[in-house]
Motif scaffolding. Sequence first.
Motif, PDB file in Angstrom:
ATOM      1  N   UNK A 156      30.046  -9.301 -63.056  1.00 47.90           N
ATOM      2  CA  UNK A 156      31.280  -9.198 -62.277  1.00 47.90           C
ATOM      3  C   UNK A 156      31.649  -7.756 -61.927  1.00 47.90           C
ATOM      4  N   UNK A 157      30.745  -6.807 -62.181  1.00 47.31           N
ATOM      5  CA  UNK A 157      31.069  -5.406 -61.925  1.00 47.31           C
ATOM      6  C   UNK A 157      29.991  -4.780 -61.050  1.00 47.31           C
ATOM      7  N   UNK A 158      30.407  -4.020 -60.067  1.00 46.16           N
ATOM      8  CA  UNK A 158      29.450  -3.218 -59.304  1.00 46.16           C
ATOM      9  C   UNK A 158      29.284  -1.910 -60.066  1.00 46.16           C
ATOM     10  N   UNK A 159      28.065  -1.678 -60.525  1.00 44.78           N
ATOM     11  CA  UNK A 159      27.885  -0.526 -61.407  1.00 44.78           C
ATOM     12  C   UNK A 159      26.517   0.095 -61.198  1.00 44.78           C
ATOM     13  N   UNK A 160      26.395   1.322 -61.628  1.00 40.87           N
ATOM     14  CA  UNK A 160      25.105   2.005 -61.604  1.00 40.87           C
ATOM     15  C   UNK A 160      24.907   2.699 -62.943  1.00 40.87           C
ATOM     16  N   UNK A 161      23.688   2.609 -63.473  1.00 39.35           N
ATOM     17  CA  UNK A 161      23.385   3.247 -64.768  1.00 39.35           C
ATOM     18  C   UNK A 161      23.180   4.732 -64.567  1.00 39.35           C
ATOM     19  N   UNK A 162      23.930   5.513 -65.311  1.00 40.48           N
ATOM     20  CA  UNK A 162      23.757   6.953 -65.171  1.00 40.48           C
ATOM     21  C   UNK A 162      23.289   7.626 -66.451  1.00 40.48           C
ATOM     22  N   UNK A 163      23.178   6.882 -67.532  1.00 37.20           N
ATOM     23  CA  UNK A 163      22.584   7.492 -68.721  1.00 37.20           C
ATOM     24  C   UNK A 163      21.988   6.422 -69.620  1.00 37.20           C
ATOM     25  N   UNK A 164      21.081   6.869 -70.478  1.00 37.73           N
ATOM     26  CA  UNK A 164      20.477   5.978 -71.466  1.00 37.73           C
ATOM     27  C   UNK A 164      20.252   6.789 -72.740  1.00 37.73           C
ATOM     28  N   UNK A 165      20.197   6.088 -73.862  1.00 41.84           N
ATOM     29  CA  UNK A 165      20.023   6.790 -75.135  1.00 41.84           C
ATOM     30  C   UNK A 165      18.548   7.024 -75.456  1.00 41.84           C
ATOM     31  N   UNK A 166      18.308   8.001 -76.303  1.00 42.77           N
ATOM     32  CA  UNK A 166      16.955   8.269 -76.770  1.00 42.77           C
ATOM     33  C   UNK A 166      16.630   7.438 -77.998  1.00 42.77           C
ATOM     34  N   UNK A 167      15.494   7.690 -78.607  1.00 43.45           N
ATOM     35  CA  UNK A 167      15.037   6.864 -79.720  1.00 43.45           C
ATOM     36  C   UNK A 167      14.118   7.652 -80.646  1.00 43.45           C
ATOM     37  N   UNK A 168      14.286   7.431 -81.941  1.00 42.07           N
ATOM     38  CA  UNK A 168      13.240   7.831 -82.880  1.00 42.07           C
ATOM     39  C   UNK A 168      13.166   6.768 -83.976  1.00 42.07           C
ATOM     40  N   UNK A 169      12.027   6.712 -84.657  1.00 42.73           N
ATOM     41  CA  UNK A 169      11.790   5.630 -85.619  1.00 42.73           C
ATOM     42  C   UNK A 169      11.200   6.163 -86.909  1.00 42.73           C
ATOM     43  N   UNK A 170      11.594   5.588 -88.033  1.00 40.76           N
ATOM     44  CA  UNK A 170      10.912   5.842 -89.296  1.00 40.76           C
ATOM     45  C   UNK A 170      10.961   4.599 -90.170  1.00 40.76           C
TER      46      UNK A 170
END
Lengths: 445, 445
Positions: free
Chosen positions: A169-183
Amino acid sequence: MLALMRIPSVSTDPACAGAVAEAAAFLRDHVTRIGLQGARLIEEGGNPAVYAEWLGAPGAPTILVYGHYDVQPPDPLDLWRSPPFEPTIRDGRVYCRGASDDKGPLWTALAAIEAVLATEGRLPVNVRLLLEGEEEVGSRSLATILQRHAALLRADVLISADGSRWRPDLVSVNTNSRGLCALEFTVETANEDLHSGRYGGAVANAATVLCQMVASLHDADRRVAVAGFFEGLRPPGPQDRAAIAAIDFDEAGFLGEIGALPGAVERGVNMLEAMWLRPTLEINGITSGYSGPGTKTVLPHTASAKITCRLGIGQDPQVVAAAVERHLQAQCPPYARLTVRRGAGGARAYALPDDHPALLAVERMMLALHGERPLHVGVGGTLPISSLIKEHLGMETVMVSYAISDSGVHAPNEFFRLSSFDEGMAAWTLLLPELAAAYAGEGGA
Amino acid sequence: MLALMRIPSVSTDPACAGAVAEAAAFLRDHVTRIGLQGARLIEEGGNPAVYAEWLGAPGAPTILVYGHYDVQPPDPLDLWRSPPFEPTIRDGRVYCRGASDDKGPLWTALAAIEAVLATEGRLPVNVRLLLEGEEEVGSRSLATILQRHAALLRADVLISADGSRWRPDLVSVNTNSRGLCALEFTVETANEDLHSGRYGGAVANAATVLCQMVASLHDADRRVAVAGFFEGLRPPGPQDRAAIAAIDFDEAGFLGEIGALPGAVERGVNMLEAMWLRPTLEINGITSGYSGPGTKTVLPHTASAKITCRLGIGQDPQVVAAAVERHLQAQCPPYARLTVRRGAGGARAYALPDDHPALLAVERMMLALHGERPLHVGVGGTLPISSLIKEHLGMETVMVSYAISDSGVHAPNEFFRLSSFDEGMAAWTLLLPELAAAYAGEGGA
């Protein structure tokens, strides 16, 4: 589109290697058919990426169009209402593994290019195309592909056909994303599981030790309590806060959909900031001792936990992983042995500048298509392409996918709305001239 | 003895029901053959117990001899050097599931009775025999058997052929054992596992919540931190302390045998007291999220833990379980749902008075047999028979088993030393007249 969906291109399953190759060859032939040139497969140790180009607009900007043709495994099979690789249309949706992630969305881009070339004989911008075959397995050879084929992939901006609209229901654009690390870490308190009567009281319980170490990772405010964990993090700026404030977010409704209760957000942090910008430290799984039916009076000698951290803007995956490892070492009591395994790779968070010309072009396109400017929203997840392409080719990423987040991505009965196909194709068709206009006077890449 | 060992009387495995019945019938016939009378099977909803008696010594005390003929499952089968139900003699030991727990030790009692009856024609005490078939599954119908057949089982004292010598190099007698209660709990934070990118930061992680709750169960001194947990506990008295002080206990060697490190004992508590008299709260197993290879960025929506508590003298299993449940309820955060399942039954700890005439008889027997008085040692584990027989029939229990604790009880390659058979048979033979002497003048039960 349905022919592509029918190919079981599961990148994580060696048994599907033939299908992965078939999907790549299918796409190489298809993009030639619709009028792109120089179509080829790029292989750098993993599944092939499909490259093609149309460079007939001298002086106009060049865009790199990204999508991925590999899909997640279809398991659990018994929950599918129709076979996962037999695209089935019900109620205006096509049900198939990969329908929304990412075969439907990438097809909207190809269909728009095909339509414009067929009607106009030319495109308003130069287009390079990169369709990856390893997105679902961590884009393992993507960095090598970007480094070795930098000249081929050079463009002004990357327009990604991956991702999804945050809410229908929203007109939107993605402007950021999170990073990742794993252990992953294991504690061991003896050589084998012990009789809890004979040894209980004298020997440490590995499950208890592990829980105490996990509990030390967050404080009473639900904030990550690892020294150095937030190093490098860029706090949200006025624009981030304004973007979040612009969203009329129904927290209770959002949680209610998944049966979650309120109160779990870090104290003092806005929920959208917590999901999109704030780093997290999540336990993905714990194993210790006996898990069968009934009681077994065992004293477990070993316990393991898997951890992934989502990272905010400015954080380095290796620095964060090292901080978590140091914390675990410091928290391990003298009567337990600790082993920490750091996950390979990792990815940085990504943020698109609010004034980027391609973002402004997308905003104009959306205003024209939907009658309103899009809200800027984050993707709490991680999109390695965005940070890798920024690192290796200096390019920013704008995401244009009309898949919707309720489409069962990675789950049984994944679907893609036929209406999303129409919207997405219209969006890409309108976007190309907007991009040409956005860069007018700047010259191409 | 080997014929009994050959019968796979695994009480927990429904497929072995025939073997359990066969073992019971075999024992009923055997005890008749050696001269006991009135042999019969007692069934009260579970596996049969074998009863028999010899009551030909009017005026002498009556002892109830206890053992169990059921055994643990033989798994994992591939670790056995010879088939688990093919008794195999190597290096003076007989290898077989159940060899030391409890078929060998109970056979020493039967062999002594057989030998004395064969040579003397009579026993110095009256004997009732109770061989249980459900010890390895929590003695489920034992309380009912004791209640319904109280007259049949009445005696002055129970002499148990279960258990084992604590250490091969020490002459010792078990004078106490810990009790037991069990519970299991689950926390749930959403309706299904979630994408850790999309929801991480907004929704609680069930694994993290569970670890925080588990961590709250002990304090920094490794003491159980549950309000009411120690209710009713009788602190160790001077005799307990003297018994522990009499043992030259090599803590480092004890821990080294199992690859454990020092420092895990509750602060301020002697290690033997911690193992024998002190209550414990152990996590027996934890399950949450993904435990396969590699990384899965899942946010687990549910996590479970199994708990058993070993109980000290004076504690009530239901009171302790209720205290733990209250603690868990209080520690569960508002954003998680908690389910607690209390285990059935439970058992009280047991302590034999230091001046009990049967214990004094065992001490004299051991002095005669070994040239030294036995040390009083605890069994950290739980022996439901001792507390049940005390509760229902008012009888104390003295344990006389010459199995040794290194015999792989419940593990692959369980064995029983042939020398332990000789020692055990000699011990029972010497014990019978000592018991007669101990009760002389008191009259029989």
